[in-house]
Write a protein that holds these residues in place. Structure first.
Motif, short mmCIF file in Angstrom:
data_model
loop_
_atom_site.label_atom_id
_atom_site.label_comp_id
_atom_site.label_asym_id
_atom_site.label_seq_id
_atom_site.Cartn_x
_atom_site.Cartn_y
_atom_site.Cartn_z
N ASP A 28 49.45 38.86 36.83
CA ASP A 28 49.97 39.93 37.68
C ASP A 28 50.04 41.26 36.93
O ASP A 28 49.76 42.31 37.50
N GLU A 29 50.42 41.21 35.68
CA GLU A 29 50.60 42.43 34.90
C GLU A 29 49.28 43.07 34.47
O GLU A 29 49.18 44.30 34.42
N HIS A 30 48.28 42.26 34.15
CA HIS A 30 47.06 42.80 33.54
C HIS A 30 45.78 42.55 34.33
O HIS A 30 44.76 43.16 34.01
N GLY A 31 45.81 41.66 35.30
CA GLY A 31 44.60 41.34 36.05
C GLY A 31 43.74 40.33 35.31
O GLY A 31 43.89 40.12 34.10
N LEU A 32 42.83 39.71 36.04
CA LEU A 32 42.01 38.64 35.47
C LEU A 32 41.05 39.16 34.39
O LEU A 32 40.83 38.50 33.39
N ALA A 33 40.51 40.37 34.59
CA ALA A 33 39.56 40.91 33.62
C ALA A 33 40.20 41.12 32.24
O ALA A 33 39.51 40.98 31.22
N ASP A 34 41.49 41.42 32.21
CA ASP A 34 42.18 41.66 30.94
C ASP A 34 43.08 40.51 30.53
O ASP A 34 43.84 40.63 29.57
N MET A 37 43.84 34.33 26.41
CA MET A 37 44.73 33.41 25.71
C MET A 37 45.52 34.18 24.64
O MET A 37 46.71 33.95 24.45
N ARG A 38 44.84 35.08 23.98
CA ARG A 38 45.49 35.87 22.93
C ARG A 38 46.63 36.72 23.51
O ARG A 38 47.71 36.79 22.96
N ARG A 39 46.36 37.36 24.66
CA ARG A 39 47.39 38.19 25.31
C ARG A 39 48.57 37.32 25.74
O ARG A 39 49.73 37.68 25.56
N LEU A 40 48.28 36.14 26.33
CA LEU A 40 49.34 35.24 26.75
C LEU A 40 50.15 34.77 25.55
O LEU A 40 51.39 34.76 25.60
N ALA A 41 49.48 34.37 24.49
CA ALA A 41 50.19 33.91 23.30
C ALA A 41 51.10 34.99 22.75
O ALA A 41 52.26 34.72 22.40
N ALA A 42 50.61 36.22 22.69
CA ALA A 42 51.43 37.33 22.20
C ALA A 42 52.65 37.52 23.11
O ALA A 42 53.77 37.74 22.63
N ASP A 43 52.44 37.42 24.39
CA ASP A 43 53.53 37.57 25.34
C ASP A 43 54.58 36.47 25.16
O ASP A 43 55.78 36.72 25.29
N LEU A 44 54.12 35.27 24.86
CA LEU A 44 55.03 34.14 24.63
C LEU A 44 55.63 34.13 23.23
O LEU A 44 56.53 33.34 22.94
N GLY A 45 55.10 34.98 22.34
CA GLY A 45 55.60 35.02 20.97
C GLY A 45 55.12 33.85 20.12
O GLY A 45 55.84 33.40 19.23
N LEU A 62 43.23 28.27 33.06
CA LEU A 62 42.94 28.98 34.32
C LEU A 62 42.99 28.00 35.50
O LEU A 62 43.51 28.34 36.57
N ALA A 63 42.45 26.82 35.31
CA ALA A 63 42.49 25.81 36.37
C ALA A 63 43.94 25.42 36.69
O ALA A 63 44.30 25.28 37.86
N ALA A 64 44.76 25.27 35.67
CA ALA A 64 46.18 24.93 35.89
C ALA A 64 46.89 26.06 36.62
O ALA A 64 47.75 25.81 37.49
N MET A 65 46.53 27.30 36.31
CA MET A 65 47.12 28.44 37.01
C MET A 65 46.72 28.42 38.48
O MET A 65 47.56 28.63 39.36
N ALA A 66 45.44 28.19 38.76
CA ALA A 66 44.97 28.14 40.15
C ALA A 66 45.67 27.02 40.91
O ALA A 66 46.13 27.23 42.05
N ASP A 67 45.78 25.86 40.30
CA ASP A 67 46.45 24.73 40.95
C ASP A 67 47.93 25.05 41.21
O ASP A 67 48.46 24.70 42.26
N GLU A 68 48.57 25.72 40.29
CA GLU A 68 49.98 26.11 40.47
C GLU A 68 50.12 27.11 41.61
O GLU A 68 51.04 27.00 42.42
N HIS A 100 49.14 36.86 44.32
CA HIS A 100 49.20 37.47 42.99
C HIS A 100 47.94 38.29 42.74
O HIS A 100 46.89 38.01 43.33
N ARG A 101 48.06 39.22 41.86
CA ARG A 101 46.92 40.05 41.48
C ARG A 101 45.77 39.17 41.02
O ARG A 101 45.95 38.28 40.19
N ASP A 102 44.60 39.38 41.57
CA ASP A 102 43.36 38.68 41.21
C ASP A 102 43.41 37.16 41.44
O ASP A 102 42.57 36.42 40.93
N ALA A 103 44.40 36.70 42.21
CA ALA A 103 44.51 35.25 42.47
C ALA A 103 43.29 34.73 43.23
O ALA A 103 42.84 33.61 42.98
N ALA A 104 42.74 35.52 44.14
CA ALA A 104 41.56 35.08 44.90
C ALA A 104 40.39 34.85 43.96
O ALA A 104 39.70 33.83 44.05
N GLU A 105 40.16 35.78 43.05
CA GLU A 105 39.07 35.63 42.09
C GLU A 105 39.30 34.43 41.18
O GLU A 105 38.38 33.66 40.90
#
Length: 177
Positions: A28-34, A37-45, A62-68, A100-105
């Motif tokens: 939601d914050e950055h979109g699918l293009a941005d 895993m590195r960004r997510l890890a940094a966000d999670l600390g 990504l598959a787990a996100m789509a399923d969720e 959510h942002r870019d959820a369709a893609e």
């Protein structure tokens, strides 16, 4: 010697569901293009390698996100007719893709690669089979409705509903033969 360890020296433990939920927030914050895993890890600390405790790689996450996202869109309803079930699954799918942002893609891409987001098409094929469709009609009909939802996610509600009714009328005619 009796000093306690700081939080930076101990690994942060996250449940798989927590990682997926935060991954959706990052989407939601950055979109699918941005999204990465590195960004997510940094966000999670955590270090990116910590994510591999739960997921073999980016595609699996990504598959787990789509399923969720699809699961969040489910409605607790008892379905009586196959048409009602197809209509409901299609609307749930569309709602998830718009949630959510870019959820369709994300959902369409994961589905196309066969890595996740398969439940809607399975549910639709099962409904068609219960209506008397043979295996080919159930498979193709479910795919048709699924791709209708993918292609018309941006339509206004009335146009979407009318288009879906036209598709369902065609399936009904085919089942009557």
């Amino acid at each position: 010697m009796g000093a306690s360890k700081t939080s930076t020296s101990q690994p942060v433990r996250r449940r798989r569901a927590d990682v997926v939920a935060r991954a959706i927030d990052v989407l939601d914050e950055h979109g699918l293009a941005d999204w990465s895993m590195r960004r997510l890890a940094a966000d999670l600390g955590v270090q990116p390698s910590a994510l591999y405790h739960h997921f073999a790689g980016k595609d699996e996450l990504l598959a787990a996100m789509a399923d969720e996202l699809l699961e969040r869109g489910r409605r607790p309803v008892e379905i009586v007719t196959w048409e009602s079930e197809l209509r409901l699954v299609c609307v749930e799918l569309r709602d998830a893709m718009r949630s959510h942002r870019d959820a369709a893609e994300l959902i369409a891409g994961v589905h196309a690669r066969g890595e996740g987001a398969q439940e809607p098409v399975r549910r639709m094929a099962a409904a068609l089979a219960r209506a008397g469709a043979d295996d080919d009609l159930a498979r193709v009909g479910a795919g048709l409705v699924l791709h209708f939802a993918f292609a018309h996610v941006g339509d206004d509600d009335a146009d979407f509903a009318l288009g879906l009714e036209i598709v369902l009328d065609g399936l009904t005619a085919r089942l009557v033969r």
